[in-house]
Design an enzyme around this catalytic site. Sequence first.
Site, PDB file in Angstrom:
ATOM      1  N   HIS A  20     -11.983  10.960 -42.910  1.00  0.00           N
ATOM      2  CA  HIS A  20     -12.826  11.330 -41.767  1.00  0.00           C
ATOM      3  C   HIS A  20     -12.059  12.073 -40.678  1.00  0.00           C
ATOM      4  O   HIS A  20     -12.507  13.105 -40.183  1.00  0.00           O
ATOM      5  CB  HIS A  20     -13.460  10.075 -41.162  1.00  0.00           C
ATOM      6  N   ASP A 120     -17.218  11.278 -34.450  1.00  0.00           N
ATOM      7  CA  ASP A 120     -17.690  11.127 -35.821  1.00  0.00           C
ATOM      8  C   ASP A 120     -19.063  10.446 -35.749  1.00  0.00           C
ATOM      9  O   ASP A 120     -19.281   9.542 -34.929  1.00  0.00           O
ATOM     10  CB  ASP A 120     -16.702  10.235 -36.586  1.00  0.00           C
TER      11      ASP A 120
HETATM   12  C1  U2F Z   1     -14.548   9.373 -48.457  1.00  0.00           C
HETATM   13  O1  U2F Z   1     -13.888  10.127 -49.421  1.00  0.00           O
HETATM   14  P1  U2F Z   1     -12.392  10.457 -49.568  1.00  0.00           P
HETATM   15  O2  U2F Z   1     -11.739  10.619 -48.270  1.00  0.00           O
HETATM   16  O3  U2F Z   1     -11.764   9.488 -50.469  1.00  0.00           O
HETATM   17  O4  U2F Z   1     -12.529  11.838 -50.409  1.00  0.00           O
HETATM   18  P2  U2F Z   1     -12.781  13.332 -49.995  1.00  0.00           P
HETATM   19  O5  U2F Z   1     -13.924  13.549 -49.083  1.00  0.00           O
HETATM   20  O6  U2F Z   1     -12.838  14.058 -51.266  1.00  0.00           O
HETATM   21  O7  U2F Z   1     -11.473  13.713 -49.206  1.00  0.00           O
HETATM   22  C2  U2F Z   1     -10.224  13.483 -49.701  1.00  0.00           C
HETATM   23  C3  U2F Z   1      -9.296  14.403 -48.914  1.00  0.00           C
HETATM   24  O8  U2F Z   1      -7.972  13.993 -49.163  1.00  0.00           O
HETATM   25  C4  U2F Z   1      -7.225  15.099 -49.621  1.00  0.00           C
HETATM   26  C5  U2F Z   1      -8.231  16.063 -50.201  1.00  0.00           C
HETATM   27  C6  U2F Z   1      -9.438  15.850 -49.335  1.00  0.00           C
HETATM   28  O9  U2F Z   1      -9.392  16.699 -48.206  1.00  0.00           O
HETATM   29  O10 U2F Z   1      -7.723  17.369 -50.159  1.00  0.00           O
HETATM   30  N1  U2F Z   1      -6.257  14.688 -50.650  1.00  0.00           N
HETATM   31  C7  U2F Z   1      -5.065  15.307 -50.693  1.00  0.00           C
HETATM   32  O11 U2F Z   1      -4.778  16.222 -49.913  1.00  0.00           O
HETATM   33  N2  U2F Z   1      -4.149  14.907 -51.633  1.00  0.00           N
HETATM   34  C8  U2F Z   1      -4.418  13.942 -52.524  1.00  0.00           C
HETATM   35  O12 U2F Z   1      -3.534  13.655 -53.332  1.00  0.00           O
HETATM   36  C9  U2F Z   1      -5.681  13.303 -52.491  1.00  0.00           C
HETATM   37  C10 U2F Z   1      -6.591  13.715 -51.544  1.00  0.00           C
HETATM   38  C11 U2F Z   1     -15.683   8.715 -49.156  1.00  0.00           C
HETATM   39  F1  U2F Z   1     -15.161   7.861 -50.087  1.00  0.00           F
HETATM   40  C12 U2F Z   1     -16.551   9.765 -49.818  1.00  0.00           C
HETATM   41  O13 U2F Z   1     -17.629   9.130 -50.413  1.00  0.00           O
HETATM   42  C13 U2F Z   1     -17.051  10.739 -48.803  1.00  0.00           C
HETATM   43  O14 U2F Z   1     -17.743  11.809 -49.402  1.00  0.00           O
HETATM   44  C14 U2F Z   1     -15.869  11.306 -48.043  1.00  0.00           C
HETATM   45  C15 U2F Z   1     -16.367  12.153 -46.943  1.00  0.00           C
HETATM   46  O15 U2F Z   1     -17.205  11.312 -46.211  1.00  0.00           O
HETATM   47  O16 U2F Z   1     -15.044  10.261 -47.495  1.00  0.00           O
END
Ligand code: U2F
Length: 463
Positions: A20, A120
């Site tokens: 977030h 947020d």
């Molecule tokens: C929650 O999701 P996450 O934060 O788990 O997943 P993403 O929205 O896909 O974001 C992951 C970010 O972490 C970065 C990647 C994304 O920008 O580039 N990243 C990285 O740079 N290197 C890595 O090895 C692993 C990840 C939630 F669980 C979801 O359901 C939601 O959709 C999301 C947004 O609300 O938040």
Amino acid sequence: HLADAYNRHVAVVAFPFTSHASALLETVRRLATALPNTLFSFFSTSKSNSSLFSNNSIDNMPRNIRVYDVADGVPEGYVFVGKPQEHIELFMNAAPENIRRSLDASVADIGKQISCLITDAFLWFGVHLADELGVPWVTFWISGLKSLSVHVHTDLIRDTIGTQGITGRENDLIVDKNVNIQGLSNVRIKDLAEGIIFGNLDSVISGMLLQMGRLLPRATAVFMNGFEELELPIPNDLKSKVNKLLSVGPSNVASPLPPLPPSDACLSWLDKQEAPSSVVYISFGTMASPAEKEQMAIAEALEATGAPFLWSIKDSCKTPLLNEFLTKTLSKLNGMVVPWAPQPHVLAHDSVGAFVSHCGWNSIMETIAGGVPMICRPYFADQRLNARMVEEVFEIGVSVEDGVFTREGLVKSLEVVLSPGSGRKFRDNIKRVKQLAVEAVGPQGSSTRNFKSLLDIVSGSNY
Ligand code: U2F
């Protein structure tokens, strides 16, 4: 001194968990670059701030972003009992008071009153803080419009479907002949996030999302990191529910990726892979973690296909069997396992050909920018809705067979996506979707127009 240097003070409060805060910061960087005479105070917990503003990323930060810590709400001496979402619960229970205190501290430090409060959307009590300050409340919604629509319509969905006796009805649609919510007509009960009509409706997260959906119509604007054309007709419906709906992204298409250190190990490894679109990238974001059986299915499928792979998985998420497999087998495979990868750069690399993902919203935006088809294994929250869009609406990926990883199922998905023949459809569709994204952030595009509206609101031009 600060008060003299800047005309306005805009406070930005992040939700300090998962991606977030970093997603909000991306848009705040764009705002701060466009409004050099406005000081943006950025609030998150010290843990979140220290990972966001590490030494090398702070060099690329606009100077008019000033960082403040908010207390994490964990009482002194508190012993975690291992409840799910315990950190979030502690943070949220104390957040209104802790945030109010940090906002006051920033005003004293900067010497300028706050003229706009950005939070947020999860921090729904932002509406009350903004009312107290007498300033607009502008909110950031982290995911896609489909899940936002579900939250805005939660009361209606609960009235229509009920919250009892869901078992056996999981495949039913959430709308019936009496209730039509534009854009949600093919959503099934089982696609919804937990805490909407099933799961623990009394959890802190469920309560937070319910409040959010009810209060968002009071926000001066809701902005998000997507683009309208991706999710039509939902924006048309939501625009009648909230004051201003401003899709301003994707930010990773609107702005260049931040530079990486020249010798990043993942990128150097990818450079060595000769065949384009051949590498499988695996990552489940910041929170989801497959169980041992599924981790082993992934490992065995990678071994069976022999495809080169880059797997981002934190040490704490590796199960004993996976550790054993990696110790014995990794050296025989063309693979790299890292605790964290520079994902947007990885997905933009020519050699990457498939993204095995939980379908977090940011991952979807990054895969579109990078042109990489997805293999979807959603776990919770908005991920099931997102995965359905990836597979059925955008047609830029496939879901794993039966919704969970098995060796055979993943091998099939990998073959479909990686093969030059069957994978072509997905790559062509991504090109088409990416073109829409490029147009949206282009000079005449919807996201550019929305970003200007957001600038007007934040800079007070139309207030
Ligand atoms: C929650 O999701 P996450 O934060 O788990 O997943 P993403 O929205 O896909 O974001 C992951 C970010 O972490 C970065 C990647 C994304 O920008 O580039 N990243 C990285 O740079 N290197 C890595 O090895 C692993 C990840 C939630 F669980 C979801 O359901 C939601 O959709 C999301 C947004 O609300 O938040």
